[in-house]
Write a protein that holds these residues in place. Structure first.
Motif, PDB file in Angstrom:
ATOM      1  N   MET A   1      -6.846   6.384 -14.034  1.00  0.00           N
ATOM      2  CA  MET A   1      -5.903   5.493 -14.698  1.00  0.00           C
ATOM      3  C   MET A   1      -5.511   4.387 -13.730  1.00  0.00           C
ATOM      4  O   MET A   1      -5.471   4.613 -12.532  1.00  0.00           O
ATOM      5  CB  MET A   1      -4.634   6.287 -15.046  1.00  0.00           C
ATOM      6  CG  MET A   1      -4.228   6.272 -16.473  1.00  0.00           C
ATOM      7  SD  MET A   1      -2.687   7.181 -16.690  1.00  0.00           S
ATOM      8  CE  MET A   1      -3.181   8.324 -17.942  1.00  0.00           C
ATOM      9  N   SER A   2      -5.202   3.238 -14.245  1.00  0.00           N
ATOM     10  CA  SER A   2      -4.765   2.144 -13.375  1.00  0.00           C
ATOM     11  C   SER A   2      -3.310   2.350 -12.962  1.00  0.00           C
ATOM     12  O   SER A   2      -2.557   3.069 -13.610  1.00  0.00           O
ATOM     13  CB  SER A   2      -4.912   0.804 -14.090  1.00  0.00           C
ATOM     14  OG  SER A   2      -3.960   0.714 -15.134  1.00  0.00           O
ATOM     15  N   LYS A   3      -2.939   1.688 -11.893  1.00  0.00           N
ATOM     16  CA  LYS A   3      -1.568   1.781 -11.379  1.00  0.00           C
ATOM     17  C   LYS A   3      -0.557   1.349 -12.441  1.00  0.00           C
ATOM     18  O   LYS A   3       0.470   1.998 -12.633  1.00  0.00           O
ATOM     19  CB  LYS A   3      -1.439   0.915 -10.133  1.00  0.00           C
ATOM     20  CG  LYS A   3      -0.053   0.875  -9.546  1.00  0.00           C
ATOM     21  CD  LYS A   3      -0.010  -0.035  -8.327  1.00  0.00           C
ATOM     22  CE  LYS A   3       1.397  -0.166  -7.794  1.00  0.00           C
ATOM     23  NZ  LYS A   3       1.441  -1.067  -6.631  1.00  0.00           N
ATOM     24  N   SER A   4      -0.849   0.260 -13.149  1.00  0.00           N
ATOM     25  CA  SER A   4       0.099  -0.233 -14.151  1.00  0.00           C
ATOM     26  C   SER A   4       0.269   0.775 -15.291  1.00  0.00           C
ATOM     27  O   SER A   4       1.371   0.961 -15.804  1.00  0.00           O
ATOM     28  CB  SER A   4      -0.331  -1.596 -14.693  1.00  0.00           C
ATOM     29  OG  SER A   4      -1.584  -1.509 -15.329  1.00  0.00           O
TER      30      SER A   4
ATOM     31  N   SER B   1       4.487  11.453  -6.009  1.00  0.00           N
ATOM     32  CA  SER B   1       3.208  10.786  -5.742  1.00  0.00           C
ATOM     33  C   SER B   1       3.290   9.298  -6.045  1.00  0.00           C
ATOM     34  O   SER B   1       3.956   8.879  -6.978  1.00  0.00           O
ATOM     35  CB  SER B   1       2.111  11.391  -6.611  1.00  0.00           C
ATOM     36  OG  SER B   1       1.997  12.761  -6.375  1.00  0.00           O
ATOM     37  N   LEU B   2       2.563   8.530  -5.281  1.00  0.00           N
ATOM     38  CA  LEU B   2       2.441   7.107  -5.532  1.00  0.00           C
ATOM     39  C   LEU B   2       1.364   6.888  -6.585  1.00  0.00           C
ATOM     40  O   LEU B   2       0.363   7.605  -6.623  1.00  0.00           O
ATOM     41  CB  LEU B   2       2.053   6.375  -4.253  1.00  0.00           C
ATOM     42  CG  LEU B   2       3.024   6.500  -3.083  1.00  0.00           C
ATOM     43  CD1 LEU B   2       2.439   5.860  -1.848  1.00  0.00           C
ATOM     44  CD2 LEU B   2       4.342   5.851  -3.448  1.00  0.00           C
TER      45      LEU B   2
ATOM     46  N   ASP C   1      -0.862   4.596  -6.793  1.00  0.00           N
ATOM     47  CA  ASP C   1      -2.155   4.278  -6.183  1.00  0.00           C
ATOM     48  C   ASP C   1      -2.911   5.519  -5.735  1.00  0.00           C
ATOM     49  O   ASP C   1      -4.130   5.561  -5.778  1.00  0.00           O
ATOM     50  CB  ASP C   1      -1.966   3.352  -4.975  1.00  0.00           C
ATOM     51  CG  ASP C   1      -1.593   1.946  -5.368  1.00  0.00           C
ATOM     52  OD1 ASP C   1      -1.908   1.550  -6.504  1.00  0.00           O
ATOM     53  OD2 ASP C   1      -0.979   1.244  -4.549  1.00  0.00           O
ATOM     54  N   SER C   2      -2.187   6.528  -5.293  1.00  0.00           N
ATOM     55  CA  SER C   2      -2.847   7.720  -4.759  1.00  0.00           C
ATOM     56  C   SER C   2      -3.427   8.611  -5.847  1.00  0.00           C
ATOM     57  O   SER C   2      -4.218   9.497  -5.570  1.00  0.00           O
ATOM     58  CB  SER C   2      -1.860   8.529  -3.914  1.00  0.00           C
ATOM     59  OG  SER C   2      -0.867   9.111  -4.739  1.00  0.00           O
ATOM     60  N   MET C   3      -3.060   8.391  -7.101  1.00  0.00           N
ATOM     61  CA  MET C   3      -3.519   9.256  -8.184  1.00  0.00           C
ATOM     62  C   MET C   3      -4.638   8.625  -9.001  1.00  0.00           C
ATOM     63  O   MET C   3      -5.160   9.245  -9.917  1.00  0.00           O
ATOM     64  CB  MET C   3      -2.336   9.592  -9.091  1.00  0.00           C
ATOM     65  CG  MET C   3      -1.248  10.355  -8.344  1.00  0.00           C
ATOM     66  SD  MET C   3       0.161  10.710  -9.365  1.00  0.00           S
ATOM     67  CE  MET C   3      -0.509  11.892 -10.493  1.00  0.00           C
ATOM     68  N   ASN C   4      -5.055   7.423  -8.662  1.00  0.00           N
ATOM     69  CA  ASN C   4      -6.034   6.691  -9.452  1.00  0.00           C
ATOM     70  C   ASN C   4      -7.343   7.454  -9.627  1.00  0.00           C
ATOM     71  O   ASN C   4      -7.847   7.596 -10.732  1.00  0.00           O
ATOM     72  CB  ASN C   4      -6.290   5.327  -8.824  1.00  0.00           C
ATOM     73  CG  ASN C   4      -7.220   4.471  -9.661  1.00  0.00           C
ATOM     74  OD1 ASN C   4      -7.412   4.716 -10.836  1.00  0.00           O
ATOM     75  ND2 ASN C   4      -7.791   3.478  -9.035  1.00  0.00           N
ATOM     76  N   GLU C   5      -7.912   7.956  -8.550  1.00  0.00           N
ATOM     77  CA  GLU C   5      -9.208   8.610  -8.632  1.00  0.00           C
ATOM     78  C   GLU C   5      -9.146   9.929  -9.388  1.00  0.00           C
ATOM     79  O   GLU C   5     -10.067  10.275 -10.116  1.00  0.00           O
ATOM     80  CB  GLU C   5      -9.780   8.818  -7.238  1.00  0.00           C
ATOM     81  CG  GLU C   5     -10.210   7.516  -6.586  1.00  0.00           C
ATOM     82  CD  GLU C   5     -10.768   7.717  -5.197  1.00  0.00           C
ATOM     83  OE1 GLU C   5     -11.129   8.858  -4.852  1.00  0.00           O
ATOM     84  OE2 GLU C   5     -10.835   6.725  -4.463  1.00  0.00           O
ATOM     85  N   ALA C   6      -8.089  10.673  -9.231  1.00  0.00           N
ATOM     86  CA  ALA C   6      -7.997  11.985  -9.867  1.00  0.00           C
ATOM     87  C   ALA C   6      -7.884  11.882 -11.381  1.00  0.00           C
ATOM     88  O   ALA C   6      -8.431  12.708 -12.106  1.00  0.00           O
ATOM     89  CB  ALA C   6      -6.812  12.755  -9.298  1.00  0.00           C
ATOM     90  N   HIS C   7      -7.171  10.877 -11.865  1.00  0.00           N
ATOM     91  CA  HIS C   7      -6.907  10.789 -13.303  1.00  0.00           C
ATOM     92  C   HIS C   7      -7.545   9.575 -13.966  1.00  0.00           C
ATOM     93  O   HIS C   7      -7.431   9.400 -15.167  1.00  0.00           O
ATOM     94  CB  HIS C   7      -5.400  10.806 -13.562  1.00  0.00           C
ATOM     95  CG  HIS C   7      -4.755  12.058 -13.088  1.00  0.00           C
ATOM     96  ND1 HIS C   7      -4.863  13.250 -13.766  1.00  0.00           N
ATOM     97  CD2 HIS C   7      -4.017  12.329 -11.985  1.00  0.00           C
ATOM     98  CE1 HIS C   7      -4.207  14.191 -13.112  1.00  0.00           C
ATOM     99  NE2 HIS C   7      -3.690  13.663 -12.032  1.00  0.00           N
TER     100      HIS C   7
END
Length: 174
Positions: free
Chosen positions: A118-121, A107-108, A110-116
Motif C-alpha cells: 500500500m502507498s504511504k498516503s 509503525s511508520l 513508509d516501513s509497512m509499504n512492502e509488507a502490505h
C-alpha cells in the motif's frame, strides 16, 4: 472473494494523477496481499494460531472481527470497492489490519509499504478513517471521561506495579 480481486497487469502503465500531478501508477498486487492475509490469519486452516493472532494484532480474533463488522456497517471507506482506474481496491481486512498494526506497534507508514503493498498516503488515509470511526462507533461505550473512583483504582494498580504517575503519560504503550 479473492477471485474477484484479480488484477491483470497491462502492457502500458497509465500515468495516474492522484493527489500529485504526474505521479505514475505502481502496479500493486492487492489480490495477492489479501489472499496472503486471509490464508495467514482468517481462513479456517490459517497458518497462524489463535495465540499468534493475539500476539500479532494485540487482540483476539473475535474482537478484530467485531471491529471489522462495525466499521464496515458505519463507514463506507471500509467496504470493498473499485478504484477510479476500475481496479479492485483494498479489502476491508487489509485496511483494518494495517491501521491497527500502525496503532499497536507505532509503525511508520513508509516501513509497512512492502509488507502490505500500500502507498504511504493510503496508509495514512486508512489510519485516519479508522480513528474517526472508532470515535464515532465506540465513543459512548469506551471513550468517556474517567471519574475519580476509576482514576483512584488505576493509580493504585499502576503504583502496585511500580509505575507511579503513569496515568499522566500520553502514550503508555511505547
Amino acid at each position: 472473494m479473492a477471485a474477484s480481486m484479480v488484477c491483470r497487469p497491462t502492457e502500458e502503465q497509465p500515468q495516474w494523477g492522484g493527489f500529485v500531478a504526474a505521479r505514475f501508477y505502481k502496479p500493486r498486487n492487492r489480490a495477492m496481499t489479501h489472499a496472503n492475509l486471509m490464508n495467514n490469519y482468517f481462513n479456517p486452516n490459517s497458518v497462524y494460531t489463535e495465540e499468534d493472532f493475539r500476539r500479532h494484532f494485540r487482540m483476539r480474533r473475535h474482537i478484530f472481527e467485531r471491529l471489522l463488522r462495525d466499521f464496515h456497517q458505519v463507514n463506507l471507506y471500509f467496504r470493498h470497492k473499485w478504484d477510479r482506474a476500475s481496479r479492485p481496491g483494498f479489502s476491508p481486512h487489509q485496511k483494518v489490519t494495517i491501521a491497527l498494526q500502525m496503532m499497536a506497534y507505532g509503525s511508520l507508514a513508509d516501513s509497512m509499504n512492502e509488507a502490505h503493498d500500500m502507498s504511504k498516503s493510503t496508509y495514512l488515509d486508512t489510519l485516519e478513517q479508522l480513528c474517526d470511526t472508532i470515535v464515532q462507533v465506540y465513543k459512548d461505550e469506551y471513550l468517556r471521561e474517567p471519574n475519580q473512583e476509576y482514576l483512584n483504582r488505576l493509580f493504585r494498580k499502576v503504583e502496585d506495579r511500580g509505575f507511579p504517575g503513569m496515568i499522566g503519560s500520553l502514550d503508555c504503550m511505547h
